[in-house]
Design a protein around this motif. Structure first.
Motif, PDB file in Angstrom:
ATOM      1  N   LEU A 154      10.463  54.861  22.445  1.00  0.00           N
ATOM      2  CA  LEU A 154       9.477  53.783  22.381  1.00  0.00           C
ATOM      3  C   LEU A 154      10.141  52.439  22.080  1.00  0.00           C
ATOM      4  O   LEU A 154       9.793  51.414  22.680  1.00  0.00           O
ATOM      5  N   LEU A 155      11.102  52.428  21.169  1.00  0.00           N
ATOM      6  CA  LEU A 155      11.776  51.193  20.806  1.00  0.00           C
ATOM      7  C   LEU A 155      12.576  50.635  21.979  1.00  0.00           C
ATOM      8  O   LEU A 155      12.523  49.438  22.267  1.00  0.00           O
ATOM      9  N   VAL A 156      13.298  51.510  22.692  1.00  0.00           N
ATOM     10  CA  VAL A 156      14.082  51.064  23.852  1.00  0.00           C
ATOM     11  C   VAL A 156      13.153  50.538  24.932  1.00  0.00           C
ATOM     12  O   VAL A 156      13.409  49.486  25.542  1.00  0.00           O
ATOM     13  N   THR A 157      12.047  51.227  25.195  1.00  0.00           N
ATOM     14  CA  THR A 157      11.076  50.767  26.194  1.00  0.00           C
ATOM     15  C   THR A 157      10.496  49.420  25.797  1.00  0.00           C
ATOM     16  O   THR A 157      10.332  48.530  26.626  1.00  0.00           O
ATOM     17  N   GLN A 158      10.208  49.264  24.516  1.00  0.00           N
ATOM     18  CA  GLN A 158       9.673  47.991  24.016  1.00  0.00           C
ATOM     19  C   GLN A 158      10.684  46.869  24.234  1.00  0.00           C
ATOM     20  O   GLN A 158      10.326  45.771  24.668  1.00  0.00           O
ATOM     21  N   LEU A 159      11.968  47.140  23.959  1.00  0.00           N
ATOM     22  CA  LEU A 159      12.999  46.116  24.141  1.00  0.00           C
ATOM     23  C   LEU A 159      13.203  45.782  25.615  1.00  0.00           C
ATOM     24  O   LEU A 159      13.431  44.621  25.980  1.00  0.00           O
ATOM     25  N   GLN A 160      13.117  46.791  26.501  1.00  0.00           N
ATOM     26  CA  GLN A 160      13.300  46.555  27.931  1.00  0.00           C
ATOM     27  C   GLN A 160      12.157  45.737  28.526  1.00  0.00           C
ATOM     28  O   GLN A 160      12.361  44.972  29.457  1.00  0.00           O
ATOM     29  N   ASN A 161      10.971  45.896  28.003  1.00  0.00           N
ATOM     30  CA  ASN A 161       9.800  45.247  28.585  1.00  0.00           C
ATOM     31  C   ASN A 161       9.304  44.034  27.795  1.00  0.00           C
ATOM     32  O   ASN A 161       8.204  43.558  28.048  1.00  0.00           O
ATOM     33  N   GLN A 162      10.114  43.548  26.890  1.00  0.00           N
ATOM     34  CA  GLN A 162       9.651  42.401  26.097  1.00  0.00           C
ATOM     35  C   GLN A 162       9.689  41.119  26.918  1.00  0.00           C
ATOM     36  O   GLN A 162      10.443  40.986  27.870  1.00  0.00           O
ATOM     37  N   ASP A 163       8.876  40.198  26.526  1.00  0.00           N
ATOM     38  CA  ASP A 163       8.797  38.896  27.171  1.00  0.00           C
ATOM     39  C   ASP A 163       9.995  38.066  26.715  1.00  0.00           C
ATOM     40  O   ASP A 163      10.165  37.831  25.515  1.00  0.00           O
ATOM     41  N   PRO A 164      10.845  37.578  27.642  1.00  0.00           N
ATOM     42  CA  PRO A 164      12.023  36.798  27.235  1.00  0.00           C
ATOM     43  C   PRO A 164      11.665  35.506  26.504  1.00  0.00           C
ATOM     44  O   PRO A 164      12.446  35.019  25.690  1.00  0.00           O
ATOM     45  N   SER A 165      10.484  34.981  26.797  1.00  0.00           N
ATOM     46  CA  SER A 165      10.110  33.729  26.128  1.00  0.00           C
ATOM     47  C   SER A 165       9.647  33.963  24.691  1.00  0.00           C
ATOM     48  O   SER A 165       9.588  33.042  23.894  1.00  0.00           O
ATOM     49  N   SER A 166       9.286  35.211  24.356  1.00  0.00           N
ATOM     50  CA  SER A 166       8.921  35.511  22.971  1.00  0.00           C
ATOM     51  C   SER A 166       9.534  36.865  22.605  1.00  0.00           C
ATOM     52  O   SER A 166       8.911  37.910  22.728  1.00  0.00           O
ATOM     53  N   PRO A 167      10.802  36.833  22.200  1.00  0.00           N
ATOM     54  CA  PRO A 167      11.490  38.097  21.881  1.00  0.00           C
ATOM     55  C   PRO A 167      10.880  38.788  20.658  1.00  0.00           C
ATOM     56  O   PRO A 167      10.127  38.194  19.903  1.00  0.00           O
ATOM     57  N   LEU A 168      11.257  40.062  20.517  1.00  0.00           N
ATOM     58  CA  LEU A 168      10.756  40.890  19.417  1.00  0.00           C
ATOM     59  C   LEU A 168      11.161  40.283  18.079  1.00  0.00           C
ATOM     60  O   LEU A 168      12.294  39.847  17.893  1.00  0.00           O
ATOM     61  N   ASP A 169      10.239  40.275  17.168  1.00  0.00           N
ATOM     62  CA  ASP A 169      10.485  39.775  15.826  1.00  0.00           C
ATOM     63  C   ASP A 169      11.435  40.731  15.104  1.00  0.00           C
ATOM     64  O   ASP A 169      11.189  41.932  15.037  1.00  0.00           O
ATOM     65  N   THR A 170      12.545  40.204  14.563  1.00  0.00           N
ATOM     66  CA  THR A 170      13.526  41.064  13.891  1.00  0.00           C
ATOM     67  C   THR A 170      12.940  41.713  12.646  1.00  0.00           C
ATOM     68  O   THR A 170      13.302  42.835  12.304  1.00  0.00           O
ATOM     69  N   ASN A 171      12.039  41.014  11.956  1.00  0.00           N
ATOM     70  CA  ASN A 171      11.401  41.616  10.775  1.00  0.00           C
ATOM     71  C   ASN A 171      10.582  42.834  11.170  1.00  0.00           C
ATOM     72  O   ASN A 171      10.565  43.845  10.463  1.00  0.00           O
ATOM     73  N   GLN A 172       9.889  42.731  12.304  1.00  0.00           N
ATOM     74  CA  GLN A 172       9.096  43.862  12.780  1.00  0.00           C
ATOM     75  C   GLN A 172      10.011  45.032  13.156  1.00  0.00           C
ATOM     76  O   GLN A 172       9.708  46.185  12.873  1.00  0.00           O
ATOM     77  N   MET A 173      11.153  44.736  13.794  1.00  0.00           N
ATOM     78  CA  MET A 173      12.082  45.796  14.178  1.00  0.00           C
ATOM     79  C   MET A 173      12.654  46.484  12.939  1.00  0.00           C
ATOM     80  O   MET A 173      12.764  47.709  12.890  1.00  0.00           O
ATOM     81  N   ILE A 174      12.995  45.710  11.918  1.00  0.00           N
ATOM     82  CA  ILE A 174      13.524  46.291  10.677  1.00  0.00           C
ATOM     83  C   ILE A 174      12.462  47.159  10.014  1.00  0.00           C
ATOM     84  O   ILE A 174      12.745  48.250   9.507  1.00  0.00           O
ATOM     85  N   ALA A 175      11.220  46.702  10.030  1.00  0.00           N
ATOM     86  CA  ALA A 175      10.131  47.485   9.438  1.00  0.00           C
ATOM     87  C   ALA A 175       9.949  48.806  10.177  1.00  0.00           C
ATOM     88  O   ALA A 175       9.767  49.861   9.560  1.00  0.00           O
ATOM     89  N   GLN A 176      10.015  48.763  11.505  1.00  0.00           N
ATOM     90  CA  GLN A 176       9.869  49.991  12.283  1.00  0.00           C
ATOM     91  C   GLN A 176      11.032  50.950  12.036  1.00  0.00           C
ATOM     92  O   GLN A 176      10.840  52.162  11.930  1.00  0.00           O
ATOM     93  N   THR A 177      12.243  50.406  11.936  1.00  0.00           N
ATOM     94  CA  THR A 177      13.413  51.246  11.662  1.00  0.00           C
ATOM     95  C   THR A 177      13.309  51.870  10.275  1.00  0.00           C
ATOM     96  O   THR A 177      13.646  53.042  10.085  1.00  0.00           O
ATOM     97  N   THR A 178      12.806  51.113   9.319  1.00  0.00           N
ATOM     98  CA  THR A 178      12.611  51.639   7.965  1.00  0.00           C
ATOM     99  C   THR A 178      11.567  52.748   7.973  1.00  0.00           C
ATOM    100  O   THR A 178      11.737  53.774   7.305  1.00  0.00           O
TER     101      THR A 178
END
Length: 148
Positions: free
Chosen positions: A39-63
């Motif tokens: 899911l995380l890889v798919t989310q990163l592949q399909n993210q909007d380049p003009s609004s990249p994934l929030d790093t805080n959100q990624m850290i929270a998901q990894t935690t």
């Protein structure tokens, strides 16, 4: 050297191929770390380049993933501990008089002579009866030896 002809019919290939019936996929009913990573890889592949994934959100998901893995590990450890406690409890019954319920629901008692660990629940031998540990309702300590 002779070469056998190959048929070009797709119907024949489908009928005589590897699969006689179509394989069925059974969906997983739980999310594990592999599903999370997909899911995380798919989310990163399909993210909007003009609004990249929030790093805080990624850290929270990894935690959250790390916490889930630890909780799964604790669950399996607790299961193993419970099985060990049942084995120890059953072993401590040997030589004691135990009370148990028979098939008819009547309370009986007898001396526990051995324990078997073959199944998921230890089985205590009382006389000629094999009693599951969870059917034992009471234990009486052996009488102390008296010396005259």
């Amino acid at each position: 050297m002779a070469v056998d002809p190959v048929s070009g019919s797709s119907d024949t290939a489908a009928a005589s191929g590897i699969y006689v019936t179509q394989p069925t996929r059974t969906p997983s009913q739980s999310l594990d770390s592999e599903a999370f990573m997909k899911l995380l890889v798919t989310q990163l592949q399909n993210q909007d380049p003009s609004s990249p994934l929030d790093t805080n959100q990624m850290i929270a998901q990894t935690t959250q993933l790390a916490m889930m893995e630890k909780m799964t590990s604790m669950d399996s450890t607790n299961t193993e501990n419970f099985a060990l406690q049942m084995r120890m409890a059953a072993a401590n019954l040997v030589g004691h008089t135990v009370n148990y319920l028979d098939k008819d629901g009547a309370t009986k008692s007898g001396l526990a002579t051995s324990v078997s660990y073959e199944g998921s629940v230890p089985v205590v031998t009382v006389g000629d009866q094999k009693i599951p540990l969870d059917s034992i309702s009471g234990v009486v300590s052996p009488a102390p030896a008296t010396t005259v």
